[in-house]
Scaffold this motif. Structure first.
Motif, PDB file in Angstrom:
ATOM      1  N   GLU A   7       0.834  -1.200   0.000  1.00 13.71           N
ATOM      2  CA  GLU A   7       0.000   0.000   0.000  1.00 13.71           C
ATOM      3  C   GLU A   7       0.870   1.251   0.000  1.00 13.71           C
ATOM      4  O   GLU A   7       0.441   2.321   0.418  1.00 13.71           O
ATOM      5  CB  GLU A   7      -0.955  -0.016   1.201  1.00 13.71           C
ATOM      6  CG  GLU A   7      -1.977  -1.145   1.130  1.00 13.71           C
ATOM      7  CD  GLU A   7      -3.021  -1.101   2.226  1.00 13.71           C
ATOM      8  OE1 GLU A   7      -3.021  -0.109   2.998  1.00 13.71           O
ATOM      9  OE2 GLU A   7      -3.838  -2.034   2.322  1.00 13.71           O
ATOM     10  N   ASP A   8       2.099   1.107  -0.495  1.00 11.18           N
ATOM     11  CA  ASP A   8       3.031   2.223  -0.644  1.00 11.18           C
ATOM     12  C   ASP A   8       3.009   2.646  -2.108  1.00 11.18           C
ATOM     13  O   ASP A   8       3.526   1.942  -2.984  1.00 11.18           O
ATOM     14  CB  ASP A   8       4.436   1.789  -0.221  1.00 11.18           C
ATOM     15  CG  ASP A   8       5.454   2.921  -0.277  1.00 11.18           C
ATOM     16  OD1 ASP A   8       5.457   3.672  -1.270  1.00 11.18           O
ATOM     17  OD2 ASP A   8       6.249   3.045   0.669  1.00 11.18           O
ATOM     18  N   PHE A   9       2.397   3.808  -2.393  1.00 10.44           N
ATOM     19  CA  PHE A   9       2.190   4.219  -3.782  1.00 10.44           C
ATOM     20  C   PHE A   9       3.490   4.229  -4.575  1.00 10.44           C
ATOM     21  O   PHE A   9       3.559   3.662  -5.678  1.00 10.44           O
ATOM     22  CB  PHE A   9       1.536   5.601  -3.843  1.00 10.44           C
ATOM     23  CG  PHE A   9       1.288   6.071  -5.250  1.00 10.44           C
ATOM     24  CD1 PHE A   9       0.070   5.840  -5.861  1.00 10.44           C
ATOM     25  CD2 PHE A   9       2.286   6.720  -5.979  1.00 10.44           C
ATOM     26  CE1 PHE A   9      -0.152   6.235  -7.182  1.00 10.44           C
ATOM     27  CE2 PHE A   9       2.065   7.123  -7.290  1.00 10.44           C
ATOM     28  CZ  PHE A   9       0.844   6.876  -7.885  1.00 10.44           C
ATOM     29  N   ALA A  10       4.516   4.892  -4.058  1.00 12.61           N
ATOM     30  CA  ALA A  10       5.762   5.037  -4.808  1.00 12.61           C
ATOM     31  C   ALA A  10       6.396   3.683  -5.097  1.00 12.61           C
ATOM     32  O   ALA A  10       6.916   3.446  -6.192  1.00 12.61           O
ATOM     33  CB  ALA A  10       6.730   5.935  -4.050  1.00 12.61           C
ATOM     34  N   GLN A  11       6.358   2.769  -4.135  1.00 13.91           N
ATOM     35  CA  GLN A  11       6.951   1.450  -4.337  1.00 13.91           C
ATOM     36  C   GLN A  11       6.158   0.628  -5.351  1.00 13.91           C
ATOM     37  O   GLN A  11       6.721  -0.121  -6.150  1.00 13.91           O
ATOM     38  CB  GLN A  11       7.049   0.713  -3.007  1.00 13.91           C
ATOM     39  CG  GLN A  11       8.089   1.270  -2.056  1.00 13.91           C
ATOM     40  CD  GLN A  11       9.502   1.216  -2.621  1.00 13.91           C
ATOM     41  OE1 GLN A  11       9.854   0.278  -3.321  1.00 13.91           O
ATOM     42  NE2 GLN A  11      10.307   2.222  -2.315  1.00 13.91           N
TER      43      GLN A  11
END
Length: 338
Positions: free
Chosen positions: A211-215
């Motif tokens: 749920e980490d957008f950048a990752q």
């Protein structure tokens, strides 16, 4: 300020082209003036969104055809045309025609899937074939084959006084290399890479692995390039909502802050059954935005962007935002105007 992994090579922007349904011409004219301004400011590309049965651009190909006659250098893209609404052969004709008119500046971005609210629109859109339509990647494959000049018919030659071609006309040889796929999932990134086309990644992704957008976005970029014949040199454009405030008035700053605040809650967790995750908007002084972008895991691996303009602002707001992007933020990211 940390140095970018790659200096920004291409700077673009994206607009939805809103208009008043009771008086649509001023909104369309505003979109064309914004594209003209983008060229004057040295932007490398201008992109338009696609909206059906709404008060945004319903025919981006037509709008960009007009833009070809009012610009000479800036590249013109679609982000994106949903192919569920399109016949691939007819669209290939339109795209090639506009590319010829532009002198080879068109960058068509497409996506697949059923049209939004399909059950309510299918009888009007496909009255005889609604249940048989294929909204898979096959629709893109067909479009790509026509754009690349592969045969569209078994008939060609002269009949009476008319001459027929077995491929889409006009044919624009360089257009195939400027085709883009807009994807939000690992599967889409993988497929686009395997097709050897370019990849558009935006401010929304599917939360599949975290749920980490950048990752998540980074994983899409790497998966795309791992499958692409050009590897790490394969073209990826990142589209985040970016609103610099360097020359904004106090009223504009308050408007922008309110806009971002209203959209922030949807970024806290994946939304809906598809688990779509949205990126927060980037609002503030250009130096501050540049630092945030330098720290963004996905931004660190790209050298092209098409920053999205907010949907609901006024023409003068877009002028201020684009001017600050071109004169403040772009240079802070290592970009030089064309």
């Amino acid at each position: 300020m940390p140095l970018p992994t790659r200096p920004l090579r291409k700077l673009g922007f994206l607009t939805i082209g809103l208009f008043d349904g009771n008086d649509p011409r001023p909104g369309h004219e505003s979109t064309l003036r914004i594209i003209e301004l983008g060229e004057q400011l040295g932007f490398d590309s201008a992109w338009v969104r696609h909206r059906h049965l709404q008060y945004g651009i319903s025919s981006p190909v037509a709008v960009l055809a007009a833009a070809t006659q009012r610009t000479t250098r800036i590249e013109l893209g679609t982000a994106v045309i949903p192919l569920g609404w399109e016949n691939p052969l007819r669209l290939a004709e339109d795209l090639a025609t506009v590319d010829i008119l532009s002198g080879g500046r068109l960058n068509p971005g497409v996506s697949v899937g059923p049209p939004m609210h399909y059950d309510q629109i299918k009888d009007a859109l496909y009255p005889d074939t609604a249940d048989a339509e294929d909204f898979s990647y096959e629709r893109v494959r067909l479009l790509l084959s026509f754009v690349r000049g592969e045969p569209a018919t078994s008939f060609s030659g002269t009949e009476g006084f008319e001459v027929f071609s077995d491929r889409v006309q006009p044919h624009s040889p360089g257009l195939a290399s400027r085709m883009w796929y807009g994807g939000a999932s690992l599967r889409s990134a993988r497929w686009a890479g395997e097709q050897g086309i370019n990849f558009l990644t935006s401010s929304v992704v599917k939360a599949e692995e975290s749920e980490d957008f950048a990752q998540i976005q980074l994983s899409h970029i790497r998966e795309f390039r791992a499958r692409h014949p050009h590897g790490d040199k394969a073209r990826v454009s990142q589209g985040l909502v970016v609103i610099p405030t360097d020359s904004a008035t106090q009223e504009q700053k308050a408007k922008y802050a309110e806009y971002a605040a209203k959209r922030l809650p949807r970024t806290a967790a994946p939304q809906g059954p598809a688990r779509m995750l949205f990126s927060p908007d980037f609002v503030g002084e250009s130096a501050e935005i540049a630092e945030r972008l330098y720290a963004h895991a996905a931004f660190q691996e790209i050298d092209e962007v098409a920053f999205a303009l907010p949907f609901t602002f006024e023409h003068e707001d877009y002028v201020q935002i684009l001017t600050d992007i071109a004169t403040k933020l772009g240079p802070a990211l290592g970009w030089h105007p064309a």
